[in-house]
Design a protein around this motif. Structure first.
Motif, PDB file in Angstrom:
ATOM      1  N   ASN A  38       0.873  -1.164   0.000  1.00 34.52           N
ATOM      2  CA  ASN A  38       0.000   0.000   0.000  1.00 34.52           C
ATOM      3  C   ASN A  38       0.911   1.216   0.000  1.00 34.52           C
ATOM      4  N   ARG A  40       1.202   5.368  -0.103  1.00 35.74           N
ATOM      5  CA  ARG A  40       0.551   6.668   0.053  1.00 35.74           C
ATOM      6  C   ARG A  40       1.561   7.749  -0.306  1.00 35.74           C
ATOM      7  N   ILE A  41       1.197   8.605  -1.234  1.00 36.55           N
ATOM      8  CA  ILE A  41       2.042   9.747  -1.607  1.00 36.55           C
ATOM      9  C   ILE A  41       1.112  10.930  -1.815  1.00 36.55           C
ATOM     10  N   ALA A 110       3.964   6.780   2.800  1.00 36.81           N
ATOM     11  CA  ALA A 110       3.839   5.570   3.607  1.00 36.81           C
ATOM     12  C   ALA A 110       3.861   4.384   2.664  1.00 36.81           C
ATOM     13  N   LEU A 111       4.813   3.530   2.872  1.00 35.16           N
ATOM     14  CA  LEU A 111       4.909   2.304   2.086  1.00 35.16           C
ATOM     15  C   LEU A 111       4.678   1.162   3.064  1.00 35.16           C
ATOM     16  N   THR A 112       3.595   0.450   2.906  1.00 38.56           N
ATOM     17  CA  THR A 112       3.228  -0.567   3.890  1.00 38.56           C
ATOM     18  C   THR A 112       3.107  -1.911   3.202  1.00 38.56           C
ATOM     19  N   ASP A 113       3.831  -2.874   3.705  1.00 37.05           N
ATOM     20  CA  ASP A 113       3.777  -4.218   3.137  1.00 37.05           C
ATOM     21  C   ASP A 113       2.456  -4.870   3.522  1.00 37.05           C
ATOM     22  N   VAL A 114       1.644  -5.131   2.531  1.00 35.40           N
ATOM     23  CA  VAL A 114       0.375  -5.825   2.793  1.00 35.40           C
ATOM     24  C   VAL A 114       0.290  -7.099   1.942  1.00 35.40           C
ATOM     25  N   SER A 115       1.460  -7.651   1.641  1.00 36.35           N
ATOM     26  CA  SER A 115       1.504  -8.848   0.776  1.00 36.35           C
ATOM     27  C   SER A 115       0.639  -9.972   1.314  1.00 36.35           C
TER      28      SER A 115
ATOM     29  N   ASP B 675      -1.347   0.778  10.869  1.00 36.89           N
ATOM     30  CA  ASP B 675       0.021   1.254  10.721  1.00 36.89           C
ATOM     31  C   ASP B 675      -0.043   2.771  10.491  1.00 36.89           C
ATOM     32  N   LYS B 677       2.087   6.290   9.929  1.00 38.78           N
ATOM     33  CA  LYS B 677       3.410   6.794   9.538  1.00 38.78           C
ATOM     34  C   LYS B 677       3.329   8.270   9.185  1.00 38.78           C
ATOM     35  N   GLY B 678       4.402   8.984   9.484  1.00 34.33           N
ATOM     36  CA  GLY B 678       4.500  10.381   9.042  1.00 34.33           C
ATOM     37  C   GLY B 678       5.035  11.260  10.147  1.00 34.33           C
ATOM     38  N   TYR B 757      -0.119   9.178   7.499  1.00 26.98           N
ATOM     39  CA  TYR B 757      -0.931   8.204   6.767  1.00 26.98           C
ATOM     40  C   TYR B 757      -1.263   7.030   7.685  1.00 26.98           C
ATOM     41  N   THR B 759      -2.828   3.162   7.692  1.00 30.46           N
ATOM     42  CA  THR B 759      -3.112   2.033   6.804  1.00 30.46           C
ATOM     43  C   THR B 759      -3.499   0.825   7.646  1.00 30.46           C
ATOM     44  N   SER B 760      -4.627   0.225   7.298  1.00 30.06           N
ATOM     45  CA  SER B 760      -5.033  -0.970   8.040  1.00 30.06           C
ATOM     46  C   SER B 760      -4.103  -2.129   7.696  1.00 30.06           C
ATOM     47  N   VAL B 761      -3.580  -2.782   8.722  1.00 30.78           N
ATOM     48  CA  VAL B 761      -2.772  -3.988   8.489  1.00 30.78           C
ATOM     49  C   VAL B 761      -3.321  -5.149   9.316  1.00 30.78           C
ATOM     50  N   GLN B 764      -2.758  -8.309   7.614  1.00 32.77           N
ATOM     51  CA  GLN B 764      -1.381  -8.604   7.182  1.00 32.77           C
ATOM     52  C   GLN B 764      -0.726  -9.519   8.221  1.00 32.77           C
TER      53      GLN B 764
END
Lengths: 197, 1001
Positions: A38, A40-41, A110-115, B675, B677-678, B757, B759-761, B764
């Motif tokens: 995921n 976000r920019i 935000a770079l979030t690993d959701v693999s 999650d 971040k920022g 930001y 983000t739902s994890v 994950q």
């Protein structure tokens, strides 16, 4: 970092049913194993967008509800004005994570690993559209929903990311793990009508 | 099939079908309906009426049928109240008329008809008044047995049903001439078109008439048009499909009967019926018109039917209505019916026309054929019991009364026509306004409120040429509005059909005695047994509003919604009130147009597909272990794990002991994880939690309480600082989505300047809570490289590392009071982690525990559960958690409310512990607490929020919210009367390890 053992698909329990999921004019396949991030920019941060695009091999789509496939084989799904789902082959995940993180370092993102967060089901064939029409309120007609259309919507009673990949038509349906068994069961049931014999 | 003509009709004489009706065997042909096959066999009597058990027959030939209702099929597939006029015949069909016992022919309850004078309008309201308790126990069951219609099946439905969602540019409702030409025009222009019709084939009225279109028989033209439509790629035609609901924004619902015409049991995999949800750019309503009966004395005997129905039975099904018919009409068009019957070789004894000087174009031809014409006359009585045998025709005087001149005419069928009512039901459902046209006595579509137009007979254009032209024009316009074509309609085909001719509205024919006197009934509503006298009575009793009269008399309240009754009833009411019809107004049409099965409404949402079950990565393991699941939202979480058939109590006690004495594992994957971040992540957390996060060090974890802007607790959880600007927030299982929305709402509306930001994890990470004094030993075996001692890995901290060969995040937090690690691995490795823990923990007595044990363990330790100890009106202060509300922060959500005096009143309900004097008694959760024993009403001072038998303490424990409870520790109070005023003591809300000595193992 450990050498990761083989991941288990959230649909592992349905493997047999999915293997036999052959109906006249529509197929259903588990494509859960892949790298997903995921991203976000801030869309006003052109430099960040450009930097990400350079790593990914193509621009992040800016048109709502569209997807793009890059020269690097990444699929970029628009999820919101400042949100994308970046997907690629599972084995490229760690490297993609590192390079993207490196390029975007110092810029707000935000770079979030959701693999491991989603199951992805591929539904394909001339009947695929009709199968989806049984549970999706959107207009899926080729005049309204074309290859590279990507929407977040409800399919039956699950929220999904629905991405049309070609005009067979083929679709990739990305759904949270916890709903995946329900959704796959629903899809198999909806396909039953076209099963022969 | 005595009344079947030797030739003609649109039935397939090569396919003979056998069926049973009311216990008798019959034969018919493919293409018949149940009604047409019965009429062809000379059977008109089908059922008994709702209230008086009067013999009833077939009145119509279509969807508007009020009277010939049947119970179709047997066993699990039996279906009540189907219209015989719409049941397509199949081989082996069995049916019976409703509301008759033992049969329609010999109904034992017919005595009610002789008591009719005792059952006027409002009978139930007036009679069964008291004692009130008799209504449920005596009156209602008895009335339901006597009245009512068919029987619902009792066994589960063996068939399957589904739904389809579809969008189109132009939806055409009705496959008659207007609808067909609208669909052709819109389809040829290239628009996406749907045409929906409730009959088996397209054609509408054309299939029952001998009119010609484009030089061929009208039905043949419709067939050819159906072929043309089928060949258009973007046109979809649905037959046997009733458009039953017209909702806002051009959303409509249709009910398709896919296999009913084939007999019971759909082909495998095929749904029996399908519900279509349609979203249309524009709608063309070509819903046709229903012929209106005339109201005269005893107008409901079997053999009395609508003229147009008789015409359809004749022309479509080649069935004569009887040996000798009498036509009673107020309009020219009906003469065509008599003419068709004579042409086909049948006999029409007389035409009775209430108009003094009719000038029907077909009258001379009928006279020539020997048909007597009685003008300025009405039928004043009918005779016969189970079939009409003769009628009394009387001359009318100038004032609408009888002049005295009478004739008796023998006949076995009476064909009635009072003109045509446009089928405005769907237009009215769409919230369109109706207008009244005095000359023809009809309601017409007025101003539409949605993107629709009305074509053909539904719009009052009764002529065939007008229908075709109007349909084409509207179809072309609708396509143009969707961006297809230029709105020019294709040329209309030439027609050979008579024009509708003249009509004089006629509402009520006098009987031989004044209305309401004698035994004769002027039936207005055939389904609900409402007579003209009932409506007049309602008016006399002071009812003025049409809505009130409808409910009082029940006119139009049957399953047919008064399709044949409403306009007549309204006109009779208007007359009784001395008003005009538009002054009286009209009742509202509501969906469904005709009844829809529950199966179709449910679709596939039954059984396992009823509602999604959210499963964790370890779900299959839990299932195999025989777990009892607890629904938490849509999640199914392990509740407890029965072993060797132990009951819930024993299982939970075993699981609790394992955690307190050895090690237990809980699948905690369902906890929400966000999650964050920022650079402004810390600012956001400081605002949404009551306590401060800016002071939290990287690698450490803090418990937080979230309040709404009303200052009430709405969520709690731990948040870990993973990096300077990177946090992982956890939420309660049920609130995961809500908390993310809450954060987004504030970020998007109030604090858009914050660079952060979320983000739902949640999914994950698969999460396993490993708890108990041996937890460290178990984890050590799986994470040899991770330092786990209390110094290197202190309470409320987080570590990343490898567990069971997988990259993991481990949190040292505890919801049980014991030494505890919450291990997070990617969801795809969740099952591997669980298996590894079970294996590594075997020597330490590892035991999986469920949510019930978790609840007990945390209650022993005095930890709250949001939603259990809180109910949306609970403040941190009420919970005794002032310590978590920052006094230093400039602002946070809920701060203003926190500072209100009321939020910290000392007599608010406060969290306390409750110990029953009898340690064996476990109070039910929700138990009300009172100060003293006595006779209710007693002031309630609080309630029990959590209550368990604690295996650790060997006694019952409870948490409760009690008014001013914190100041009352040690006092005795009582549990509500239901538990017999059990005495209890108020205590601290912590029962175990209040110093927190156990958390490091």
């Amino acid at each position: 970092m450990a050498e990761a053992p083989a991941p288990r698909s959230p649909l592992a329990g349905l493997a047999d049913a999915l293997a036999g999921a052959r109906a006249d004019g529509v197929t259903l396949t588990d494509r859960s194993a892949r790298a997903r991030f995921n991203l976000r920019i801030d869309p006003k941060d052109v430099e960040a967008l450009t930097a990400a695009g350079a790593i990914l091999g193509g621009s992040l789509p800016r048109t709502p509800n569209t997807a793009a496939t890059t020269v690097n084989g990444k699929i970029l799904l628009w999820l919101g004005p400042d949100e994308w789902l970046v997907t690629g082959p599972a084995e490229e995940g760690a490297q993609l994570d590192d390079t993207l993180r490196g390029r975007l370092d110092g810029r707000h993102h935000a770079l979030t690993d959701v693999s491991a967060m989603y199951a992805t089901l591929a539904l394909s064939g001339p009947r695929a559209r009709e199968v989806l029409m049984k549970g999706c309120r959107l207009d899926l007609h080729p005049r309204a929903f074309k290859p590279n259309t990507c929407v977040q919507t409800a399919l039956a009673k699950a929220n999904v990311i629905l991405h049309q990949t070609d005009d067979t038509p083929s679709y990739e349906i990305t759904v949270r793990n916890s709903f995946s068994v329900y959704l796959a069961t629903w899809l198999l049931d909806a396909m039953a009508e076209y099963r022969q014999g | 099939m005595r009344f079947r003509l030797k030739e003609g009709g649109r039935i397939d004489r090569a396919q003979r079908l056998r069926f049973t009706f009311n216990g008798r065997s019959y034969e018919g042909y493919a293409g018949d309906t149940l009604a047409s096959a019965l009429i062809a066999s000379g059977t008109h009597l089908t059922s008994r009426s709702f209230k008086y058990h009067r013999p009833r027959g077939i009145l119509t030939a279509g969807a508007e049928e009020p009277s010939a209702l049947v119970q179709l099929g047997e066993g699990a597939r039996t279906e009540p109240n189907l219209r015989a006029t719409q049941v397509e015949l199949y081989d082996g069909l069995t049916a019976a008329g409703v509301n008759a016992w033992p049969s329609a022919n010999c109904d034992l309850a017919a005595w009610t008809g002789r008591l009719a004078p005792l059952f006027p309008a409002g009978f139930y309201y007036k009679t069964f008044l008291w004692p009130a308790s008799f209504w449920k126990s005596l009156y209602e069951p008895a009335i339901r047995r006597m009245a009512g219609l068919g029987r619902a099946p009792e066994a589960p439905d063996p068939d399957s049903y589904d739904k389809m969602n579809i969008h189109c540019d132009v939806l055409v409702v009705g496959g008659g001439p207007a609808g067909i030409s609208a669909a052709l025009a819109a389809g040829e222009a290239g628009a996406r078109v749907m045409l929906v019709d409730d009959e088996a084939t397209l054609g509408g009225a054309l299939v029952g008439l001998r009119h010609r279109v484009d030089g061929v028989d009208g039905a043949a033209w419709a067939q050819a048009a159906a072929g043309r439509l089928a060949a258009m790629e973007e046109v979809r035609v649905l037959t046997r499909t009733t458009l039953f609901g017209y909702y806002d924004h051009n959303s409509l619902s249709a009910f398709e009967r896919r296999t009913d015409h084939l007999g019971p049991g759909a082909p495998a995999g095929t749904s029996r019926q399908r519900l279509w949800n349609i979203k249309a750019g524009r709608v063309v309503l070509a819903t046709g018109a229903h012929e209106r009966p005339l109201v005269f004395a005893d107008n409901d005997r079997p053999g009395i039917l609508l003229a147009s129905a008789a015409q359809r039975y004749l022309n479509q099904y080649a069935a004569l209505p009887g040996e000798r018919a009498v036509l009673f009409t107020n309009n020219d068009a009906a003469y065509e019916v008599a003419h068709d019957i004579v042409e086909a070789g049948g006999t029409v004894g007389a035409v009775v026309d209430c108009r003094p000087e009719p000038a029907a174009p077909l009258a001379p031809a009928l006279k020539e054929a020997g048909v007597a014409l009685h003008t300025g006359s009405a039928i004043a009585a009918t005779h016969g019991t189970k079939r009409v045998r003769s009628v009394t025709v009387a001359k009318l005087d100038g004032d609408g009364g009888l002049s005295g001149e009478q004739y008796r005419i023998f006949c076995d069928s009476v064909l009635v026509s009072g003109g045509w009512n446009p089928a405005v039901h769907l237009f009215s459902q769409s919230a369109g306004k109706l207008t009244y046209e005095e000359a023809r006595g009809i309601f017409l579509p007025g101003t539409a409120t949605q993107a629709l137009e009305v074509a053909g007979a539904a719009n009052g254009s009764f002529g065939l040429a007008a229908c075709l032209a109007e349909g084409a024009a509207i179809g072309a316009r609708a396509a143009e509005a969707a961006g297809f074509g230029d709105g020019t309609p294709p040329p209309a085909p030439p027609v050979e059909a008579p024009e509708p001719g003249a009509i004089t509205p006629y509402w009520l024919a006098p009987g031989l005695k004044p209305l309401g006197h004698g035994k004769a009934k002027h039936m207005v509503d055939h389904q609900d047994d409402v007579t003209a006298a009932d409506i007049r009575l309602a008016a006399r009793e002071g009812f003025r509003s049409v809505e009130h009269v409808k409910r009082y008399t029940t006119v139009g309240m049957g399953t047919d919604q008064g399709k044949t009754a409403n306009v007549n009833g309204l006109a009779i009411l208007a007359d009784a009130l001395g008003k005009t019809v538009p002054e009286v107004g009209f009742t509202t049409y509501r969906p469904p147009y005709t009844p829809v099965t529950f199966g179709a409404l449910a679709g596939r949402d039954t059984g396992a597909l009823m509602d999604p079950v959210r499963r964790t990565a370890m779900h299959v393991w839990h299932e195999a272990a025989g777990t009892v699941f607890e629904p938490v939202g849509q999640w199914h979480r392990p509740w407890w794990y029965p072993k060797r058939r132990d009951d819930k109590h024993a299982a939970v006690a075993r699981e609790c002991r394992a955690v307190r004495e050895a090690a237990g594992i809980l699948d905690a994957s369902t906890l929400g994880k966000i999650d964050i971040k920022g650079p402004d992540a810390t600012t956001l957390l400081d605002m949404v939690y009551t306590n401060a996060f800016s002071t939290l060090k990287v690698g450490r974890v803090r418990y937080g309480l979230m309040c709404g802007d009303d200052g009430m607790v709405f969520d709690d959880g731990t948040t870990a600082r993973l990096g300077e600007n990177h946090y992982l927030m956890t939420t309660t299982t049920g609130n995961a989505a809500h908390v993310l929305e809450w954060l987004e709402e504030w970020l998007q509306t109030e604090w858009p300047e914050l660079k952060v930001y979320c983000t739902s994890v949640t999914e994950q990470w698969a999460t396993v809570a490993l708890a108990g004094p041996r937890a460290r030993d178990v984890l050590a075996a799986l994470a040899p490289e991770m330092a786990l001692d209390a110094h290197s890995f202190p309470f409320m901290s987080v570590k990343e590392g490898v567990v069971a060969g997988v990259n993991a995040r481990v949190f040292r937090i505890s919801f049980t009071g014991e030494l505890s690690f919450e291990i997070n691995v990617p969801w795809s490795h969740g099952r591997r982690l669980w298996d590894a823990l079970m294996e590594a923990g075997a020597e330490h007595g590892i035991t999986p525990y469920g949510t019930e044990a978790m609840h007990v363990l945390r209650a022993e330790r005095g930890f709250i559960i949001v939603g259990q100890e809180t109910d949306g009106t609970t403040t941190p202060h009420d919970l005794g958690m002032d310590w978590i509300v920052s006094k230093k922060k400039a602002d946070f959500l809920g701060k203003r409310a926190w500072n209100r005096e009321d939020s910290r009143r000392e007599d608010r309900k406060q969290l306390v512990g409750i110990l029953t004097d009898d340690p064996k008694k476990v109070l039910p959760e929700g138990t009300q607490l009172v100060d003293k024993r006595g006779q209710p009403p007693i002031p309630m001072i609080g309630h029990v929020t959590s209550s368990y038998a604690s295996p650790t303490l060997g006694r019952s424990i409870a948490l409760a919210l009690v008014k001013g409870g914190r100041a009352r520790k040690g006092e005795t109070i009582y549990a509500a009367p239901e538990t017999g005023f059990l005495p209890c003591k108020i205590t601290e809300p912590v029962f175990y390890d209040s110093e927190g000595a156990k958390r490091d193992g």
